[in-house]
Design an enzyme around this catalytic site. Structure first.
Site, PDB file in Angstrom:
ATOM      1  N   ARG A   1       0.806  -1.236   0.000  1.00 22.38           N
ATOM      2  CA  ARG A   1       0.000   0.000   0.000  1.00 22.38           C
ATOM      3  C   ARG A   1       0.833   1.277   0.000  1.00 22.38           C
ATOM      4  O   ARG A   1       0.431   2.292   0.577  1.00 22.38           O
ATOM      5  CB  ARG A   1      -0.988   0.012   1.168  1.00 22.38           C
TER       6      ARG A   1
ATOM      7  N   SER B   1     -10.813  -0.864   3.241  1.00 20.51           N
ATOM      8  CA  SER B   1     -10.132  -1.404   4.431  1.00 20.51           C
ATOM      9  C   SER B   1      -9.437  -0.260   5.157  1.00 20.51           C
ATOM     10  O   SER B   1      -8.643   0.459   4.556  1.00 20.51           O
ATOM     11  CB  SER B   1      -9.081  -2.434   4.022  1.00 20.51           C
TER      12      SER B   1
ATOM     13  N   GLU C   1      -4.432   2.307   6.859  1.00 17.53           N
ATOM     14  CA  GLU C   1      -4.111   2.330   5.427  1.00 17.53           C
ATOM     15  C   GLU C   1      -4.653   3.626   4.829  1.00 17.53           C
ATOM     16  O   GLU C   1      -4.033   4.249   3.978  1.00 17.53           O
ATOM     17  CB  GLU C   1      -4.779   1.123   4.741  1.00 17.53           C
TER      18      GLU C   1
HETATM   19  C1  FAD Z   1     -15.486   0.327  -1.013  1.00 12.80           C
HETATM   20  C2  FAD Z   1     -13.989   0.456  -1.166  1.00 12.80           C
HETATM   21  C3  FAD Z   1     -13.240  -0.672  -1.477  1.00 12.80           C
HETATM   22  C4  FAD Z   1     -11.835  -0.570  -1.604  1.00 12.80           C
HETATM   23  N1  FAD Z   1     -11.142  -1.695  -1.915  1.00 12.80           N
HETATM   24  C5  FAD Z   1      -9.793  -1.610  -2.035  1.00 12.80           C
HETATM   25  C6  FAD Z   1      -9.018  -2.791  -2.342  1.00 12.80           C
HETATM   26  O1  FAD Z   1      -9.533  -3.882  -2.552  1.00 12.80           O
HETATM   27  N2  FAD Z   1      -7.668  -2.653  -2.430  1.00 12.80           N
HETATM   28  C7  FAD Z   1      -7.052  -1.439  -2.234  1.00 12.80           C
HETATM   29  O2  FAD Z   1      -5.811  -1.389  -2.330  1.00 12.80           O
HETATM   30  N3  FAD Z   1      -7.753  -0.338  -1.931  1.00 12.80           N
HETATM   31  C8  FAD Z   1      -9.099  -0.383  -1.831  1.00 12.80           C
HETATM   32  N4  FAD Z   1      -9.805   0.737  -1.508  1.00 12.80           N
HETATM   33  C9  FAD Z   1      -9.098   2.005  -1.246  1.00 12.80           C
HETATM   34  C10 FAD Z   1      -8.969   2.938  -2.472  1.00 12.80           C
HETATM   35  O3  FAD Z   1     -10.001   2.712  -3.384  1.00 12.80           O
HETATM   36  C11 FAD Z   1      -7.624   2.777  -3.192  1.00 12.80           C
HETATM   37  O4  FAD Z   1      -6.553   3.046  -2.333  1.00 12.80           O
HETATM   38  C12 FAD Z   1      -7.544   3.720  -4.414  1.00 12.80           C
HETATM   39  O5  FAD Z   1      -6.477   3.289  -5.220  1.00 12.80           O
HETATM   40  C13 FAD Z   1      -7.333   5.192  -4.036  1.00 12.80           C
HETATM   41  O6  FAD Z   1      -7.492   5.972  -5.217  1.00 12.80           O
HETATM   42  P1  FAD Z   1      -8.089   7.449  -5.117  1.00 12.80           P
HETATM   43  O7  FAD Z   1      -7.969   8.083  -6.459  1.00 12.80           O
HETATM   44  O8  FAD Z   1      -9.433   7.453  -4.534  1.00 12.80           O
HETATM   45  O9  FAD Z   1      -7.045   8.110  -4.124  1.00 12.80           O
HETATM   46  P2  FAD Z   1      -7.343   9.237  -3.045  1.00 12.80           P
HETATM   47  O10 FAD Z   1      -8.167   8.663  -1.952  1.00 12.80           O
HETATM   48  O11 FAD Z   1      -7.849  10.454  -3.725  1.00 12.80           O
HETATM   49  O12 FAD Z   1      -5.870   9.497  -2.514  1.00 12.80           O
HETATM   50  C14 FAD Z   1      -5.197   8.529  -1.739  1.00 12.80           C
HETATM   51  C15 FAD Z   1      -3.780   9.068  -1.441  1.00 12.80           C
HETATM   52  O13 FAD Z   1      -3.048   9.152  -2.656  1.00 12.80           O
HETATM   53  C16 FAD Z   1      -2.659  10.512  -2.939  1.00 12.80           C
HETATM   54  N5  FAD Z   1      -2.836  10.677  -4.383  1.00 12.80           N
HETATM   55  C17 FAD Z   1      -3.946  10.405  -5.123  1.00 12.80           C
HETATM   56  N6  FAD Z   1      -3.693  10.579  -6.432  1.00 12.80           N
HETATM   57  C18 FAD Z   1      -2.388  10.971  -6.512  1.00 12.80           C
HETATM   58  C19 FAD Z   1      -1.519  11.284  -7.596  1.00 12.80           C
HETATM   59  N7  FAD Z   1      -1.920  11.247  -8.865  1.00 12.80           N
HETATM   60  N8  FAD Z   1      -0.232  11.633  -7.302  1.00 12.80           N
HETATM   61  C20 FAD Z   1       0.212  11.701  -6.018  1.00 12.80           C
HETATM   62  N9  FAD Z   1      -0.573  11.412  -4.956  1.00 12.80           N
HETATM   63  C21 FAD Z   1      -1.852  11.043  -5.205  1.00 12.80           C
HETATM   64  C22 FAD Z   1      -3.580  11.380  -2.091  1.00 12.80           C
HETATM   65  O14 FAD Z   1      -2.941  12.602  -1.757  1.00 12.80           O
HETATM   66  C23 FAD Z   1      -3.788  10.494  -0.866  1.00 12.80           C
HETATM   67  O15 FAD Z   1      -2.681  10.603   0.010  1.00 12.80           O
HETATM   68  C24 FAD Z   1     -11.203   0.673  -1.402  1.00 12.80           C
HETATM   69  C25 FAD Z   1     -11.967   1.807  -1.096  1.00 12.80           C
HETATM   70  C26 FAD Z   1     -13.341   1.712  -0.982  1.00 12.80           C
HETATM   71  C27 FAD Z   1     -14.146   2.950  -0.661  1.00 12.80           C
END
Ligand code: FAD
Length: 334
Positions: free
Chosen positions: A207, A256, A327
């Site tokens: 992660r 998670s 996480e």
């Molecule tokens: C219902 C649900 C199920 C999920 N299942 C999983 C799973 O199975 N496995 C898993 O790993 N995760 C899971 N997640 C968590 C999440 O979806 C992932 O971590 C996803 O990849 C985050 O992407 P995001 O664009 O929403 O990031 P954000 O939430 O917008 O950002 C997360 C972090 O990354 C940084 N960030 C985002 N984009 C960039 C960029 N382009 N450059 C630099 N920094 C950046 C942000 O500043 C922040 O610190 C789940 C979430 C939910 C709500």
């Protein structure tokens, strides 16, 4: 916490808030607008609420939320913010963040559709390389690949968020993670300079992409393999089905909440065995379906979620001597 009213502008507009507004622009706004003059101009929401940009639906306001139209604007923005010493943070789809009720100082930069390109760039010896921009949704990338019979990303079916967020978080499921299919990442550093990084030379781990704070993932190059689209579609369906059975549905969450501790039991098993399912703090609850999900029952504040997180950590530590590490990224709280 400031109770400001949001208003929208561009870099060359809004040097003063609309008439009757009691929400002044931040002290640095005018200098930033000057630095951005002549550059392409996406929307800026001054004092915009961040809750709607997160899947937890919590969080206060940002002094400014900026939606850049492309790399030139983003690069100039990052350079200018660096020069003015204004803090900034990137948000993808907000599916792995809790944002403080008091909001965030400085600028929140949202990489959206303007950073959403997908293209096939190389096809050698049956292996295909696909270039994807950070603002593309992961769901769109998975469907795009499956439709073309390109295998490798099925594990990500059902993970919400952007491709950039997935790279930075090294998102994963079913014993696979982004680093397994990523070849190269194009990044922008904290001064707006762009460079390419080979994944083999990076420090991806559980992660995390292991890169320095303040770097932006702009695009990823994925190595995929040709396969039968019908089979791939079936696998994605199966993974989505498994999620439906194991995870809370139609509840706001960040997925998670805690990382699985090394060795032995998962975070969910520890929380469940500690008897914490259904535990409530204000509007935040440990899901009754999956103990490693904290859900917003409708009225949660970021404070409720953070307090519940602390309670879970305390109970699990007292019972098992294991310190659970979130996480989910907590933004704007010390
Ligand atoms: C219902 C649900 C199920 C999920 N299942 C999983 C799973 O199975 N496995 C898993 O790993 N995760 C899971 N997640 C968590 C999440 O979806 C992932 O971590 C996803 O990849 C985050 O992407 P995001 O664009 O929403 O990031 P954000 O939430 O917008 O950002 C997360 C972090 O990354 C940084 N960030 C985002 N984009 C960039 C960029 N382009 N450059 C630099 N920094 C950046 C942000 O500043 C922040 O610190 C789940 C979430 C939910 C709500």
């Amino acid at each position: 916490m400031y109770e400001a009213a949001a208003y929208t502008g561009k870099w060359d507009q809004m040097m003063s808030p609309p008439g009757g507004s009691d929400s002044p622009l931040p002290a640095w706004a005018s200098a930033l607008q000057q630095a951005m003059a002549g550059h392409p101009a996406g929307d800026i929401v001054w004092h915009g609420s961040l809750a709607k940009y997160t899947t937890f639906n919590v969080g206060g306001r940002a002094e400014a939320i900026v939606f850049p139209t492309g790399r030139d604007e983003l690069s100039q923005l990052i350079r200018s913010l660096h020069g003015l010493d204004v803090p900034w943070v990137i948000l993808g789809r907000g599916s792995n963040v809790v944002i403080a009720d008091a909001g965030l100082k400085g600028v929140v930069i949202v990489l959206g559709r303007e950073f959403g390109e997908i293209e096939q760039v190389e096809d050698a010896a049956g292996s295909i390389v696909v270039r994807v921009e950070a603002g593309c949704s992961l769901a769109k990338l998975v469907s795009w690949a499956v439709e073309r019979g390109l295998a490798g990303l099925e594990f990500a079916a059902g993970i919400p968020g952007s491709v950039g967020g997935a790279i930075v978080m090294n998102a994963g499921a079913w014993q696979r993670e982004m680093k397994d299919v990523l070849l190269r990442v194009i990044i922008m550093d904290g001064q707006g300079a762009i460079s390419a990084r080979e994944v083999a030379a990076m420090h991806f781990a559980y992660r995390t992409w292991g890169e320095m704070q303040g770097a932006i993932a702009l695009e990823g190059f994925f190595r995929l393999k040709k396969d039968n689209p019908v089979l791939l579609r079936e696998m994605c369906k199966e993974y989505r089905q498994r999620r439906k059975m194991r995870q809370p549905q139609n509840m706001a969450s960040g997925g998670s909440f805690f990382k699985n501790p090394p060795g032995g039991k998962t975070a969910g098993q520890l929380i469940d065995q500690a008897g914490l399912k259904g535990c409530l703090v204000g509007g935040a609850m440990v899901s009754t379906v999956h103990a490693n999900f904290i859900v917003n029952t409708g009225s949660a504040t970021a404070r409720d979620i953070i307090d519940l997180m602390g309670m879970v950590q305390k109970v699990v530590y007292e019972k098992y001597g294991i310190a659970l590490e979130p996480e989910v990224k907590i933004l704007g709280l010390e």
